[in-house]
Structures are given as structure tokens and as C-alpha cells.
Design a protein around this motif. Structure first.
Motif, PDB file in Angstrom:
ATOM      1  N   ARG A   1     -33.222  -3.456 124.810  1.00  0.00           N
ATOM      2  CA  ARG A   1     -33.091  -3.635 126.264  1.00  0.00           C
ATOM      3  C   ARG A   1     -31.726  -4.208 126.621  1.00  0.00           C
ATOM      4  NH1 ARG A   1     -38.070  -7.081 128.236  1.00  0.00           N
ATOM      5  NH2 ARG A   1     -37.097  -6.623 130.255  1.00  0.00           N
TER       6      ARG A   1
ATOM      7  N   HIS B   1     -29.094  -1.323 126.155  1.00  0.00           N
ATOM      8  CA  HIS B   1     -29.248  -0.355 127.244  1.00  0.00           C
ATOM      9  C   HIS B   1     -28.791  -0.947 128.577  1.00  0.00           C
ATOM     10  CE1 HIS B   1     -31.256   2.204 130.231  1.00  0.00           C
ATOM     11  NE2 HIS B   1     -31.312   3.144 129.287  1.00  0.00           N
TER      12      HIS B   1
ATOM     13  N   SER C   1     -36.154  -6.550 122.420  1.00  0.00           N
ATOM     14  CA  SER C   1     -35.237  -7.216 123.338  1.00  0.00           C
ATOM     15  C   SER C   1     -33.803  -6.765 123.110  1.00  0.00           C
ATOM     16  CB  SER C   1     -35.344  -8.734 123.154  1.00  0.00           C
ATOM     17  OG  SER C   1     -34.408  -9.405 123.964  1.00  0.00           O
TER      18      SER C   1
ATOM     19  N   VAL D   1     -35.523   2.148 129.052  1.00  0.00           N
ATOM     20  CA  VAL D   1     -35.119   2.431 127.675  1.00  0.00           C
ATOM     21  C   VAL D   1     -35.904   3.616 127.128  1.00  0.00           C
ATOM     22  CG1 VAL D   1     -34.915   1.487 125.347  1.00  0.00           C
ATOM     23  CG2 VAL D   1     -34.546   0.003 127.334  1.00  0.00           C
TER      24      VAL D   1
ATOM     25  N   LYS E   1     -35.127  -2.569 131.904  1.00  0.00           N
ATOM     26  CA  LYS E   1     -36.581  -2.548 131.876  1.00  0.00           C
ATOM     27  C   LYS E   1     -37.047  -1.682 130.703  1.00  0.00           C
ATOM     28  CE  LYS E   1     -36.979  -3.056 136.902  1.00  0.00           C
ATOM     29  NZ  LYS E   1     -37.465  -2.447 138.158  1.00  0.00           N
ATOM     30  N   PRO E   2     -38.200  -2.002 130.099  1.00  0.00           N
ATOM     31  CA  PRO E   2     -38.681  -1.207 128.952  1.00  0.00           C
ATOM     32  C   PRO E   2     -38.816   0.273 129.278  1.00  0.00           C
ATOM     33  CG  PRO E   2     -39.930  -3.237 129.147  1.00  0.00           C
ATOM     34  CD  PRO E   2     -39.066  -3.162 130.369  1.00  0.00           C
TER      35      PRO E   2
ATOM     36  N   LEU F   1     -30.047  -6.689 131.008  1.00  0.00           N
ATOM     37  CA  LEU F   1     -31.384  -6.493 130.451  1.00  0.00           C
ATOM     38  C   LEU F   1     -32.074  -5.356 131.190  1.00  0.00           C
ATOM     39  CD1 LEU F   1     -33.427  -7.630 128.365  1.00  0.00           C
ATOM     40  CD2 LEU F   1     -34.406  -8.974 130.237  1.00  0.00           C
TER      41      LEU F   1
END
Length: 433
Positions: free
Chosen positions: A35, A38, A32, A399, A395-396, A393
Motif C-alpha cells: 500500500r 502504490h 502495508s 492496490v 487503499k487495499p 498509503l
């Protein structure tokens, strides 16, 4: 998910491709914190600037108690904390995800918020003048040095961003006053100057340099040669000409940014003119009455610019609620309700002192309460949006995309896994179609 569909007149089959399943399994988990780093952006600085707007307007109240000063000091330290948080997080982003950091700078929408780091620094200087210097924690001449640091900071940030901005074409149909953020730091040199002149002796030789530089960047005397204001005034002209209707959606917040240039320039001109009444005669410059002339012209010019700022405020306010998209994802843009309006609100108090009209003090008190109330609402909604993952935040997959140096590196990694028959997937042929 990648899939292909085999269609006939009766039914549809969705077939999952094994290659995509392996790719999803190969993706490492993304924390987290990663994220958040980033997903951070320069749009975070308006939160601190809005916090600074609260203590700047509160400090101008005519009826001022020690309790109120303590409240202002709390907001001042909150502003410092937000500035450090934003600066450190964006620095970590540069180190860990340099491609994302460069992407934000070059982004035609998010890139215009980069100069706000300079404006946020300006609010800290103002806070030092109002709270650290009177308490003896900071020397007035340290603030004087910070004034020149601010000018260098503004030039170093603004000119490269202007070069990046003007190196690409932009559609004027999408224009908003927020584009003026690119030169706002230069315009606010005058605001920083008037605060510095509050704490250094006006008979000191250094005060003359602050006065002249403040006029050059924010305003001038009879010549009316305004650098920062004229540049932002050009933006306002484009904004008015471009309007075929009220700004809609997130652009509705930008309408309040238009209040900034005339409001801050009105405040700077009047306060610089007041300082000129002492500085110019002391140094025997121009003529014996030069200071009074500069002050008189500044008040007249400031009054007209103040009227323009108030008009632009109501021009953006009346349709605001109906045009605004009420989504938490757009909450950061709503901070434009705070800091751009500080200039003309502070000017109300100054005009009250000049013309000795009680109505100005009452008006100033009402606007200060409204601005503080807006801050409370915005900080609650911003915090809620942060917790819900609506802002800051990434998105995975975003990243992971920036962790991999290049697409060919990812392909090489896949091939190395495919060559290992005892790898995590237990086969050597890999997923393909």
C-alpha cells in the motif's frame, strides 16, 4: 457495499448481496508495504528539497562556525537519503504497479510534481559543492561534469512533461503558480552554474561555457533574454491576472511558489555577473569593460527581481493562515513554504556583501531561523501524517485493482472458482443477482 432497498411507507430493508460477499472473501490480503509503494507519489520530493533549503540558507550565514557546518552536513546526508528513498520507491512502483505510475504522470495535479526529481538532484549538486569539494572527497571537475548531467536531466524530464501537460486543456480558473514546476528545472540551471563556478578556476576555459549556459537558461546580460525566467514569469502573469481573490485551501501553498522565479533569477544574475568580471576580461571577449557592465546590469536587474520576490512572499503570507485547510492530508503542499523562498533569502546575503549594509545580514539571519523553524514543524507533521496513514498509503482495493491486468481476467478468475464445487466457498453457482 452493494445493496438494494425495498421501501414502503413504514420501513426500509437493507439486503446484502451474496455476490459481493464472495468477492470480498476472494480479495487477497494487501500488505502495508504494498500500500505504501502504490500510494507513493512525486509529491514526496519537496520534503528533500525543503531539507536542502535548510543547509543552503545556513551555509550563507555571515557568522559561520565549524559546528554549523557539521549541522549542515547532517541535513545534506538527510537530503541524499530522502532522494534515494523517493527514487527507489517510485522505481518499485513502476515495476510493480505500472498503471499507477503512468496514472501519476498523466494526473493533472500530481503530474506537475514530476520535474521536482530534477530540482532535488540540483540540491544534491549544491551540497557536493559546499561540503564534499572543500573536504577533498569530490573533485571540482566531477561537479563540472554533473552540471552537464543536470542540464540533460532537466531537458529529458521537462520537455516530455510539457508535451503531456499541453496535450490536454486546463481551466485557468484552477491555475496556481505550482504549474510552473514543469519548467523550474530549466530555470535553476543558473543556480547550479553559480555553484559550479565557485569551485572551478574562473580562468579555466570550462568556466566560460558554464557562465554562458547559465545565462542562457536563467538569465542574460544586456539583452535580458531569459529562457527559464521568462517562461516562469509568464506563469506569474497568469497567476496575477487570474486572481479574483486569494488562493484557498491547498492552493494557498502555491502562492509561495511564485517567489521562486524572481528570487532565484535575482541570485543567479548577480552571482553570474560577479563571475563575468573575471571570465570575460581573461578571455578578451566583447570589450575590456564587458565584465563590469554585465555585473552592473545584473545587480540592477537582480535588485528589481528581488523586490518582486519579497512582494510575492508577503502577498502569499498575509492571508495564508486564514485560507489554508488545516488537514494532515494536505501537509505535503505546505513544503512550498521552504524551497521556493531560498532564492530571495540567499539574495539578501549577496546584497549585504555588495552594498556593505549590516541590516541585510541581520535580515538574512532572521529569515534563515524562520525557514529552519518551518522545517522542524513540517517534518514533525509530515512524519505524524505518515504514521497515521494520511499520506503515501493507498487503499487495499486500489492496490488489488492494479494487480489484476484487466477486468476480464478478474471475471475469468471468478468463473474458475465457480466451476470448482470444492472451492473455498463450497458451491458452484457463484454469487449473482
Amino acid at each position: 457495499m452493494d445493496s438494494y432497498r425495498q421501501n414502503n411507507s413504514y420501513q426500509t430493508y437493507n439486503v446484502d448481496l451474496p455476490g459481493k460477499q464472495e468477492e470480498a472473501a476472494e480479495q487477497p490480503p494487501v500488505s502495508s508495504l504494498a500500500r505504501r509503494i502504490h500510494g507513493w507519489s512525486w509529491q514526496a520530493f519537496p520534503i528533500g528539497m525543503g531539507t536542502g533549503a535548510v543547509y543552503v540558507t545556513l551555509s550563507g550565514l555571515k557568522e559561520h562556525s565549524q559546528t554549523l557546518t557539521n549541522v549542515e552536513t547532517v541535513f545534506f546526508f538527510m537530503n541524499i537519503a530522502l532522494f534515494l528513498l523517493n527514487t527507489i520507491t517510485l522505481l518499485l512502483q513502476v515495476i510493480l504497479y505500472p498503471r499507477q505510475a503512468l496514472r501519476l504522470i498523466k494526473d493533472p495535479v500530481k503530474g506537475i510534481f514530476v520535474p521536482l526529481v530534477v530540482l532535488s538532484f540540483a540540491t544534491i549538486i549544491i551540497g557536493l559543492v559546499k561540503y564534499a569539494v572543500p573536504s577533498g572527497h569530490v573533485s571540482p571537475f566531477f561537479v563540472y561534469d554533473l552540471f552537464w548531467v543536470y542540464i540533460v536531466f532537466a531537458l529529458v524530464v521537462c520537455f516530455p512533461m510539457l508535451m503531456i501537460w499541453f496535450n490536454n486543456p486546463h481551466d485557468l480558473s484552477t491555475f496556481t503558480p505550482a504549474w510552473a514546476f514543469l519548467i523550474f528545472p530549466m530555470m535553476l540551471v543558473g543556480i547550479v552554474a553559480i555553484n559550479v563556478l565557485e569551485v572551478i578556476p574562473l580562468t579555466d576555459d570550462r568556466a566560460l561555457g558554464v557562465l554562458l549556459v547559465g545565462y542562457v537558461f536563467q538569465g542574460a546580460s544586456v539583452s535580458r533574454a531569459r529562457l527559464g525566467f521568462f517562461m516562469t514569469f509568464f506563469y506569474i502573469c497568469i497567476y496575477i491576472i487570474r486572481c479574483t481573490g486569494f488562493l484557498d485551501g491547498h492552493q494557498a501553498n502555491g502562492a509561495f511558489v511564485a517567489c521562486g522565479p524572481p528570487g532565484f533569477t535575482a541570485l543567479a544574475l548577480i552571482k553570474l555577473g560577479q563571475a563575468a568580471r573575471t571570465i570575460l576580461p581573461h578571455h578578451g571577449l566583447v570589450t575590456e569593460i564587458a565584465g563590469e557592465v554585465w555585473f552592473g546590469v545584473s545587480v540592477m536587474s537582480g535588485l528589481m527581481l528581488f523586490g518582486l520576490a519579497v512582494f510575492l512572499f508577503f502577498f502569499g503570507l498575509f492571508p495564508y493562515w486564514f485560507k489554508l485547510h488545516k488537514h494532515l492530508r494536505e501537509i505535503l503542499g505546505c513544503w512550498a513554504l521552504t524551497f521556493p523562498n531560498v532564492g530571495w533569502i540567499a539574495t539578501i546575503r549577496v546584497l549585504g556583501d555588495i552594498f556593505d549594509i549590516q541590516g541585510f545580514y541581520t535580515w538574512h539571519l532572521i529569515m534563515t531561523i524562520l525557514l529552519a523553524s518551518a522545517w522542524i514543524v513540517l517534518i514533525v507533521l509530515t512524519f505524524w501524517a505518515f504514521l497515521k496513514g494520511k499520506i503515501f498509503l493507498a487503499k487495499p482495493e486500489e492496490v488489488i485493482h492494479d494487480i489484476v491486468d484487466a477486468p476480464e481476467d478478474l471475471e475469468a478468475a471468478r468463473k474458475s472458482i465457480d466451476k470448482d464445487p470444492h472451492g473455498p466457498h463450497g458451491h458452484g453457482h457463484g454469487g449473482h443477482h
